[in-house]
Design a protein around this motif. Structure first.
Motif, mmCIF file in Angstrom:
data_model
loop_
_atom_site.group_PDB
_atom_site.id
_atom_site.type_symbol
_atom_site.label_atom_id
_atom_site.label_comp_id
_atom_site.label_asym_id
_atom_site.label_seq_id
_atom_site.Cartn_x
_atom_site.Cartn_y
_atom_site.Cartn_z
ATOM 1 N N SER A 247 -10.389 -1.458 -10.197
ATOM 2 C CA SER A 247 -11.292 -0.355 -9.836
ATOM 3 C C SER A 247 -11.939 0.196 -11.095
ATOM 4 O O SER A 247 -11.389 0.084 -12.197
ATOM 5 C CB SER A 247 -10.525 0.762 -9.114
ATOM 6 N N LYS B 172 0.823 -1.202 0.000
ATOM 7 C CA LYS B 172 0.000 0.000 0.000
ATOM 8 C C LYS B 172 0.862 1.260 0.000
ATOM 9 O O LYS B 172 0.583 2.222 -0.726
ATOM 10 C CB LYS B 172 -0.912 -0.009 1.227
ATOM 11 N N TYR C 81 -4.199 -3.786 -1.310
ATOM 12 C CA TYR C 81 -5.292 -2.918 -1.743
ATOM 13 C C TYR C 81 -6.029 -3.595 -2.898
ATOM 14 O O TYR C 81 -5.489 -4.518 -3.531
ATOM 15 C CB TYR C 81 -4.769 -1.541 -2.158
ATOM 16 N N GLU D 101 -12.743 3.944 -1.449
ATOM 17 C CA GLU D 101 -12.524 3.536 -0.065
ATOM 18 C C GLU D 101 -13.750 3.761 0.808
ATOM 19 O O GLU D 101 -13.931 3.091 1.826
ATOM 20 C CB GLU D 101 -11.330 4.304 0.520
ATOM 21 N N SER D 102 -14.618 4.677 0.402
ATOM 22 C CA SER D 102 -15.801 4.997 1.202
ATOM 23 C C SER D 102 -16.983 4.081 0.915
ATOM 24 O O SER D 102 -17.996 4.139 1.615
ATOM 25 C CB SER D 102 -16.218 6.451 0.962
ATOM 26 N N SER E 266 -2.601 2.297 -4.948
ATOM 27 C CA SER E 266 -3.856 1.747 -5.450
ATOM 28 C C SER E 266 -3.632 1.255 -6.873
ATOM 29 O O SER E 266 -2.616 1.567 -7.499
ATOM 30 C CB SER E 266 -4.964 2.808 -5.437
ATOM 31 N N ASP F 246 -9.899 7.395 -5.646
ATOM 32 C CA ASP F 246 -9.520 6.413 -4.623
ATOM 33 C C ASP F 246 -10.269 6.660 -3.311
ATOM 34 O O ASP F 246 -10.674 5.722 -2.619
ATOM 35 C CB ASP F 246 -8.014 6.452 -4.388
ATOM 36 N N LYS F 247 -10.448 7.923 -2.969
ATOM 37 C CA LYS F 247 -11.194 8.262 -1.747
ATOM 38 C C LYS F 247 -12.638 7.787 -1.867
ATOM 39 O O LYS F 247 -13.222 7.243 -0.903
ATOM 40 C CB LYS F 247 -11.157 9.762 -1.499
#
Length: 354
Positions: free
Chosen positions: A239, A189, A235, A352-353, A194, A348-349
Motif C-alpha cells: 500500500s 485479515k 488483504y 478499501e474505497s 492490513s 486503510d479505509k
C-alpha cells in the motif's frame, strides 16, 4: 504489598542483591514474548515473574530458560488477580490485544502492549477509555522511536538543521513470506488486518514523529503480489499513502510486505534548510559542508524486522521510569499510539474505497 516494600537489599554471603521493583506478567508465549522477557529482565526496575499462555507450560523449564522463579498460568484472569503483579506485557495475537488491554486496565495493572494496539478504531477508543478510567501507564511497542536511527533523526530535526520540513517519506520494505515466523498468522485479515497495520505501522508512526504535526487527510491505494508465496494473504500486501498535515506539509508512506529484497526502512525528509536521506544529510546551517556531497551520520540503522534487534530494553526502562514519576510514557505512550492508529485506520479505509 506496595511497590516500595518490595525494594530492599538482601545481604547474602557478603553479596548485595537488589530486588527489582516491578513484577511483570507476560501474556502470550511466542516469538515476541521471548524478546520482551529478556528486555524487561535487563532493565533496572522490572522483572518477569509470570507467564500466561493457552499452552500448559512447565514453570521449571520457563524459569531455567529466562532466569528466576516464574509462575505459569493458562487463564489470564488468574494472573491478573495476583496482587504481586504490577504490570503485564501483551504479546498475544493482535486480535486479542484490545480485549486483554482492557482487562488489564480494569485489574489496575500497568500495560506494555505489542503493536497493533487494536484491530479497528472503535477498539482503540475502548482501550483509551479503560486506561484513563484506571489511571494506569501504557507503553505501546513502537520501539523504533527509541532506535539509534530515529533518536538521531529527531535530534537533527529538533536542532533546526533541516529547517521547516515540508515533505517527508518513510517507507517500510519487509518481505513477510512463508520463511518468516509472523507469516503464519499475518496472512489472515482478522489477525494481520492490513499491510500497514501488521508491519508498515512502524513507518507511519515514524512519519508522524518526524513531521511534528497532526494529519488533516490521507489518500491511499493498495495492490497484491502475483507471487505464489503471498497468495494466502487475505488483504493487499502493498500500500501507499499520501498524507496532508495540518501545518501544510505532505508525506508519503509505502508499506510493502511482499517484496523480495533485504529489509529496508527508508527515510527522506526535505526541509527549508536541508535534507536527510536515510543515514545521510545536507544542511545550510553547518558552515563548510560541500553542497555537492552528502555527509554521513554515524548511527545504527534499522536494518532488521527481527524483534531481537529492536530497542525494547531502552523503551521498557523508560516505561518503568514513567511509572515511578507518575507521568505519561515518553515517545511510545498511549496518546502517541492513538494518533498513529487513527491515521492507519483512515489510510486503510481510503484504500478499501478505491
Amino acid at each position: 504489598m506496595q511497590n516500595w516494600q518490595r525494594v530492599k537489599i538482601n545481604i547474602i554471603k557478603s553479596k548485595i542483591v537488589i530486588v527489582k521493583k516491578y513484577n511483570v506478567g507476560i501474556i502470550g508465549y511466542g516469538w515476541a514474548a521471548g524478546a520482551h522477557i529478556d528486555a524487561i529482565n535487563n532493565t533496572s526496575l522490572g522483572q518477569v515473574t509470570a507467564v500466561c499462555s493457552s499452552r500448559r507450560l512447565d514453570p521449571t523449564a520457563i524459569g531455567a530458560t529466562h532466569g528466576g522463579a516464574i509462575k505459569c498460568y493458562t487463564r489470564m484472569e488468574e494472573m491478573l488477580a495476583d496482587p504481586a503483579i504490577d504490570a503485564v506485557s501483551i504479546c498475544s495475537y493482535p486480535a486479542l490485544h484490545a480485549q486483554q488491554a482492557i482487562m488489564a486496565a480494569q485489574a489496575g495493572k500497568h500495560i506494555i502492549i505489542e503493536k497493533p494496539l487494536a484491530m479497528n478504531w472503535e477498539e482503540c477508543l475502548a482501550v483509551e477509555k479503560a486506561v484513563k478510567a484506571a489511571g494506569v501507564n501504557v507503553c505501546v511497542c513502537f520501539e523504533c522511536r527509541f532506535s539509534s536511527q530515529l533518536l538521531t533523526i529527531k535530534a537533527i530535526i529538533d536542532q533546526g538543521l533541516l529547517g521547516d520540513i515540508h515533505y517527508g517519506e518513510v517507507d517500510y520494505f519487509h518481505g513477510i513470506g512463508p520463511w518468516y515466523g509472523q507469516y503464519r498468522w499475518n496472512t489472515q485479515k482478522e489477525s494481520g488486518g492490513s499491510s500497514l497495520l501488521s508491519a508498515g505501522c512502524h513507518a507511519m508512526d515514524a512519519l508522524l514523529l518526524c513531521m511534528g504535526s497532526e494529519f488533516e487527510s490521507v489518500q491511499s491505494y493498495s495492490a497484491y503480489s502475483s507471487n505464489k508465496d503471498f497468495e494466502k494473504y487475505e488483504y493487499p500486501t502493498s500500500s501507499v499513502s499520501i498524507v496532508k498535515f495540518k501545518n501544510g506539509s505532505v508525506g508519503k508512506v509505502a508499506s510493502v510486505i511482499d517484496c523480495l529484497q533485504p529489509y529496508y526502512f527508508h527515510f527522506h525528509l526535505v526541509g527549508s534548510e536541508g535534507t536527510l536521506l536515510d543515514n545521510k544529510f545536507y544542511s545550510t546551517k553547518i558552515n563548510g559542508l560541500d553542497k555537492g556531497k552528502w555527509s554521513t551520520l554515524s548511527m545504527k540503522m534499522l536494518d532488521s524486522g527481527d524483534v531481537s534487534d529492536h530497542p525494547y530494553q531502552v523503551q521498557f526502562e523508560e516505561f518503568f521510569k514513567s511509572i515511578e514519576a507518575g507521568k505519561e510514557m515518553p515517545l511510545t505512550g498511549l496518546n502517541d499510539a492513538i494518533k498513529t492508529h487513527e491515521l492507519i485506520f483512515a489510510a486503510d479505509k481510503s484504500a478499501e474505497s478505491q
